[in-house]
Design a protein around this motif. Structure first.
Motif, PDB file in Angstrom:
ATOM      1  N   ILE A  50      34.525 -26.366  -7.671  1.00  0.00           N
ATOM      2  CA  ILE A  50      33.902 -26.063  -6.382  1.00  0.00           C
ATOM      3  C   ILE A  50      32.398 -26.000  -6.561  1.00  0.00           C
ATOM      4  O   ILE A  50      31.879 -25.306  -7.430  1.00  0.00           O
TER       5      ILE A  50
ATOM      6  N   TYR B 258      30.663 -23.274  -0.942  1.00  0.00           N
ATOM      7  CA  TYR B 258      31.601 -22.825   0.085  1.00  0.00           C
ATOM      8  C   TYR B 258      30.842 -21.986   1.103  1.00  0.00           C
ATOM      9  O   TYR B 258      29.759 -21.468   0.840  1.00  0.00           O
TER      10      TYR B 258
ATOM     11  N   LEU C 285      34.293 -26.140   2.282  1.00  0.00           N
ATOM     12  CA  LEU C 285      34.267 -26.259   0.820  1.00  0.00           C
ATOM     13  C   LEU C 285      33.665 -27.603   0.447  1.00  0.00           C
ATOM     14  O   LEU C 285      33.926 -28.611   1.117  1.00  0.00           O
TER      15      LEU C 285
ATOM     16  N   SER D 204      29.003 -16.968   1.407  1.00  0.00           N
ATOM     17  CA  SER D 204      28.782 -18.364   1.029  1.00  0.00           C
ATOM     18  C   SER D 204      28.324 -18.399  -0.422  1.00  0.00           C
ATOM     19  O   SER D 204      28.004 -17.381  -1.014  1.00  0.00           O
TER      20      SER D 204
END
Length: 192
Positions: free
Chosen positions: A49, A52, A61, A147
């Motif tokens: 990742i 996000y 995402l 975030s």
């Protein structure tokens, strides 16, 4: 219009989903944390990742899927999509139980857009991190706690994010901050 192209191993995607109807999917701080725990459980085993953002009625995402040599390439999409189904189902079941509600919490489809180049990747990064400002939840990007933006400002602090793939695009944390405070045109992104 958002493409719903199939997920592919080693593909980079902007993924998002919205609440079904007018409710919210995150009612309190513990909901955000629980959702991140479910991302860790279901998505981190199959993807890195990069960014996000969790907002009261939707989430975004930015990730890159890993490669799985033992999975037939014809089954890539199903294999990767199953993890998103598990994530959303696990969260929705717990949420419905906690708030004594019934029915679907999320819209049926996980929306996704494959990232095709560096320029597009950086625009999506900017878009995701600026989403709370664009929706009027905060005035400054660093005020939103849900975030990945603030994680990039503290590189010495541990993180589950793959910041090492994103930070080489910026000469420093200060350049990263300046980029996020700049104006970027999203018109060709067409996410909503």
């Amino acid at each position: 219009m958002i493409n719903t192209e199939n997920f592919e191993f080693e593909g980079t995607y902007h993924i998002f989903s919205h609440v079904n109807g007018t409710e919210v999917i995150f009612r309190e701080p513990s909901n955000y944390q629980f959702f991140l725990e479910k991302i860790e459980k279901y998505i981190l085993p199959v993807a890195d990742i990069y960014a996000y953002c969790l907002l009261p009625n939707h989430f975004h995402l930015l990730l890159r899927f890993k490669n799985f040599d033992d999975v037939n390439s014809e089954n890539e999409h199903q294999f990767l999509m199953k993890n998103f189904g598990n994530l959303l189902n696990a969260y929705a079941k717990a949420y419905n139980k906690k708030y004594n509600r019934k029915g679907a919490l999320f819209l049926n489809a996980v929306k996704r857009k494959k990232i095709s180049d560096e320029k597009y990747l950086l625009k999506v990064l900017h878009y995701i991190h600026n989403n709370p400002v664009n929706h009027g939840f905060v005035n400054k990007i660093d005020q939103w706690k849900h975030s990945s933006y603030n994680s990039y400002l503290n590189p010495e602090k541990g993180s589950k994010l793959n910041r090492e793939e994103i930070m080489p695009y910026f000469d420093s944390v200060e350049v990263f901050k300046n980029y996020h405070q700049s104006t970027v045109e999203y018109d060709f992104l067409n996410f909503e």
